[in-house]
Design an enzyme around this catalytic site. Structure first.
Site, PDB file in Angstrom:
ATOM      1  N   LYS A   1       0.831  -1.214   0.000  1.00  6.56           N
ATOM      2  CA  LYS A   1       0.000   0.000   0.000  1.00  6.56           C
ATOM      3  C   LYS A   1       0.864   1.262   0.000  1.00  6.56           C
ATOM      4  CE  LYS A   1      -2.138  -1.164   3.831  1.00  6.56           C
ATOM      5  NZ  LYS A   1      -1.430  -2.450   4.092  1.00  6.56           N
TER       6      LYS A   1
ATOM      7  N   ARG B   1      11.378  -5.475   4.903  1.00  6.86           N
ATOM      8  CA  ARG B   1      11.125  -4.036   4.676  1.00  6.86           C
ATOM      9  C   ARG B   1      12.115  -3.181   5.466  1.00  6.86           C
ATOM     10  NH1 ARG B   1       5.204  -2.091   5.269  1.00  6.86           N
ATOM     11  NH2 ARG B   1       5.327  -3.331   7.172  1.00  6.86           N
TER      12      ARG B   1
ATOM     13  N   ARG C   1      11.396  -1.343  10.930  1.00  6.56           N
ATOM     14  CA  ARG C   1      10.338  -0.999  11.874  1.00  6.56           C
ATOM     15  C   ARG C   1      10.335  -1.965  13.050  1.00  6.56           C
ATOM     16  NH1 ARG C   1       4.902  -0.091   8.274  1.00  6.56           N
ATOM     17  NH2 ARG C   1       4.066  -1.245  10.044  1.00  6.56           N
TER      18      ARG C   1
ATOM     19  N   ARG D   1      -0.057  -9.141  13.481  1.00  4.40           N
ATOM     20  CA  ARG D   1      -0.696  -8.150  12.590  1.00  4.40           C
ATOM     21  C   ARG D   1      -1.539  -8.847  11.523  1.00  4.40           C
ATOM     22  NH1 ARG D   1       4.502  -5.408  10.822  1.00  4.40           N
ATOM     23  NH2 ARG D   1       3.227  -4.380   9.265  1.00  4.40           N
TER      24      ARG D   1
HETATM   25  P1  ADP Z   1       2.165  -1.827   3.211  1.00  2.93           P
HETATM   26  O1  ADP Z   1       2.167  -0.313   3.172  1.00  2.93           O
HETATM   27  O2  ADP Z   1       0.978  -2.426   2.531  1.00  2.93           O
HETATM   28  O3  ADP Z   1       2.390  -2.372   4.591  1.00  2.93           O
HETATM   29  P2  ADP Z   1       4.718  -1.569   1.797  1.00  2.93           P
HETATM   30  O4  ADP Z   1       4.378  -0.737   0.619  1.00  2.93           O
HETATM   31  O5  ADP Z   1       5.502  -0.935   2.885  1.00  2.93           O
HETATM   32  O6  ADP Z   1       3.407  -2.313   2.365  1.00  2.93           O
HETATM   33  O7  ADP Z   1       5.496  -2.856   1.241  1.00  2.93           O
HETATM   34  C1  ADP Z   1       5.939  -3.863   2.137  1.00  2.93           C
HETATM   35  C2  ADP Z   1       7.306  -4.355   1.685  1.00  2.93           C
HETATM   36  O8  ADP Z   1       7.186  -5.076   0.468  1.00  2.93           O
HETATM   37  C3  ADP Z   1       8.319  -3.227   1.416  1.00  2.93           C
HETATM   38  O9  ADP Z   1       9.576  -3.706   1.805  1.00  2.93           O
HETATM   39  C4  ADP Z   1       8.214  -3.024  -0.099  1.00  2.93           C
HETATM   40  O10 ADP Z   1       9.442  -2.537  -0.648  1.00  2.93           O
HETATM   41  C5  ADP Z   1       7.914  -4.432  -0.581  1.00  2.93           C
HETATM   42  N1  ADP Z   1       7.015  -4.463  -1.755  1.00  2.93           N
HETATM   43  C6  ADP Z   1       5.978  -3.649  -2.028  1.00  2.93           C
HETATM   44  N2  ADP Z   1       5.379  -4.011  -3.175  1.00  2.93           N
HETATM   45  C7  ADP Z   1       6.048  -5.099  -3.620  1.00  2.93           C
HETATM   46  C8  ADP Z   1       5.915  -5.959  -4.774  1.00  2.93           C
HETATM   47  N3  ADP Z   1       4.945  -5.747  -5.670  1.00  2.93           N
HETATM   48  N4  ADP Z   1       6.791  -6.977  -4.902  1.00  2.93           N
HETATM   49  C9  ADP Z   1       7.750  -7.198  -3.982  1.00  2.93           C
HETATM   50  N5  ADP Z   1       7.937  -6.430  -2.885  1.00  2.93           N
HETATM   51  C10 ADP Z   1       7.111  -5.393  -2.707  1.00  2.93           C
HETATM   52  P1  AMP Z   2       0.944   0.473   8.940  1.00  3.12           P
HETATM   53  O1  AMP Z   2       2.033   1.489   8.820  1.00  3.12           O
HETATM   54  O2  AMP Z   2      -0.250   0.788   8.110  1.00  3.12           O
HETATM   55  O3  AMP Z   2       1.448  -0.940   8.738  1.00  3.12           O
HETATM   56  O4  AMP Z   2       0.423   0.547  10.456  1.00  3.12           O
HETATM   57  C1  AMP Z   2       1.291   0.249  11.525  1.00  3.12           C
HETATM   58  C2  AMP Z   2       0.477   0.082  12.794  1.00  3.12           C
HETATM   59  O5  AMP Z   2      -0.166   1.320  13.133  1.00  3.12           O
HETATM   60  C3  AMP Z   2      -0.628  -0.956  12.755  1.00  3.12           C
HETATM   61  O6  AMP Z   2      -0.178  -2.286  12.977  1.00  3.12           O
HETATM   62  C4  AMP Z   2      -1.543  -0.457  13.878  1.00  3.12           C
HETATM   63  O7  AMP Z   2      -1.007  -0.788  15.146  1.00  3.12           O
HETATM   64  C5  AMP Z   2      -1.438   1.072  13.729  1.00  3.12           C
HETATM   65  N1  AMP Z   2      -2.483   1.561  12.809  1.00  3.12           N
HETATM   66  C6  AMP Z   2      -2.300   2.117  11.580  1.00  3.12           C
HETATM   67  N2  AMP Z   2      -3.475   2.440  11.027  1.00  3.12           N
HETATM   68  C7  AMP Z   2      -4.424   2.088  11.928  1.00  3.12           C
HETATM   69  C8  AMP Z   2      -5.844   2.124  11.936  1.00  3.12           C
HETATM   70  N3  AMP Z   2      -6.547   2.592  10.875  1.00  3.12           N
HETATM   71  N4  AMP Z   2      -6.496   1.673  13.024  1.00  3.12           N
HETATM   72  C9  AMP Z   2      -5.831   1.208  14.082  1.00  3.12           C
HETATM   73  N5  AMP Z   2      -4.493   1.108  14.146  1.00  3.12           N
HETATM   74  C10 AMP Z   2      -3.790   1.537  13.068  1.00  3.12           C
END
Ligand code: ADP
Ligand code: AMP
Length: 214
Positions: free
Chosen positions: A13, A127, A160, A171
């Site tokens: 995302k 990541r 992270r 999660r």
């Molecule tokens: P989210 O915001 O949904 O938690 P991220 O965008 O941070 O996910 O992506 C999670 C991890 O996967 C990051 O390390 C990113 O670089 C990697 N990633 C994202 N999209 C892809 C993809 N299409 N293929 C492989 N790795 C990806």
């Molecule tokens: P993310 O960066 O989206 O992976 O979010 C990291 C963490 O932040 C999650 O695992 C939750 O603990 C908290 N968080 C982010 N967005 C929300 C939400 N909409 N509602 C509740 N907790 C959230």
């Protein structure tokens, strides 16, 4: 354009949000990024949110919804926004819908980046994020040009706290139990676009742009 990006943790995302927001010139509203910024500056919100985030649990709805409402009334959201990581519960989705109605606006797109569970652990554990601007990298799938350094701002890359195997599993449970029901919620209450998130970052973004431009 007013849109929501849905998907499991690590679906991509944040990565796709950056590309979408650059192309459509809309602000990227990531609740996770907002919480992490508050954690790093040790605000009361950050101190409270950290208790939940480090355990892989959701920050309570009341706190999270207020954060989003406060952000949505800022001037840069007037002509559009992308919500990434919000809503994460049906209650949050209902409250968002009421709030948007109260300010006479509505969502244009709800898009799910669909990634099966077996991709999630590797995506999250590999990541790395920029400690300065928050951009995501991956040690294997999306490495930075220079090891440990952000391509965009030169910031230091870090892992992270919640990207360890135990917390990622929690999660994922939370996603399955509390966030996955949003897929049916939006299928019923809006229209839901779905893009396969297993492809490369570039292919996923091409497919997303095809949906958004259609
Ligand atoms: P989210 O915001 O949904 O938690 P991220 O965008 O941070 O996910 O992506 C999670 C991890 O996967 C990051 O390390 C990113 O670089 C990697 N990633 C994202 N999209 C892809 C993809 N299409 N293929 C492989 N790795 C990806
Ligand atoms: P993310 O960066 O989206 O992976 O979010 C990291 C963490 O932040 C999650 O695992 C939750 O603990 C908290 N968080 C982010 N967005 C929300 C939400 N909409 N509602 C509740 N907790 C959230």
């Amino acid at each position: 354009m007013r849109m929501i990006l849905l998907g499991a943790p690590g679906a991509g995302k944040g990565t796709q949000a950056k590309l979408i927001c650059e192309k459509y010139k809309i602000p990227h509203l990531s609740t996770g990024d907002i919480f992490r910024m508050n954690i790093s500056t040790k605000t009361p919100l950050g101190v409270e949110a950290k208790k939940y985030i480090d355990k892989g649990q959701l920050v309570p709805d009341a706190l999270t919804i207020q954060v989003v409402k406060d952000r949505l009334i800022e001037a840069d959201c007037k002509n559009g926004f992308l919500l990434d990581g919000f809503p994460r519960t049906v209650f949050q989705a209902e409250e968002l819908s009421k709030f948007l109605e109260s300010i006479n606006t509505e969502l244009d797109v709800v898009l799910l980046i669909d990634v099966p569970k077996e991709f999630i652990i590797e995506r999250n554990i590999g990541r790395r994020i920029c400690s300065s601007c928050g951009v995501s990298y991956h040690v294997k799938f999306h490495p930075p040009k220079e090891l440990g350094t952000c391509d965009f701002c030169g910031g230091r890359l870090i892992q992270r706290n919640d990207d360890n195997e135990e917390t990622v599993k929690e999660r994922l449970n939370v996603y399955t139990n509390q966030t996955h029901p949003l897929i049916d919620y939006y299928k019923t209450n809006h229209s839901l676009s779905i893009v396969d998130g297993r492809d490369t970052i570039l292919s996923v973004s091409k497919n997303i742009f095809t949906v958004l431009d259609s």
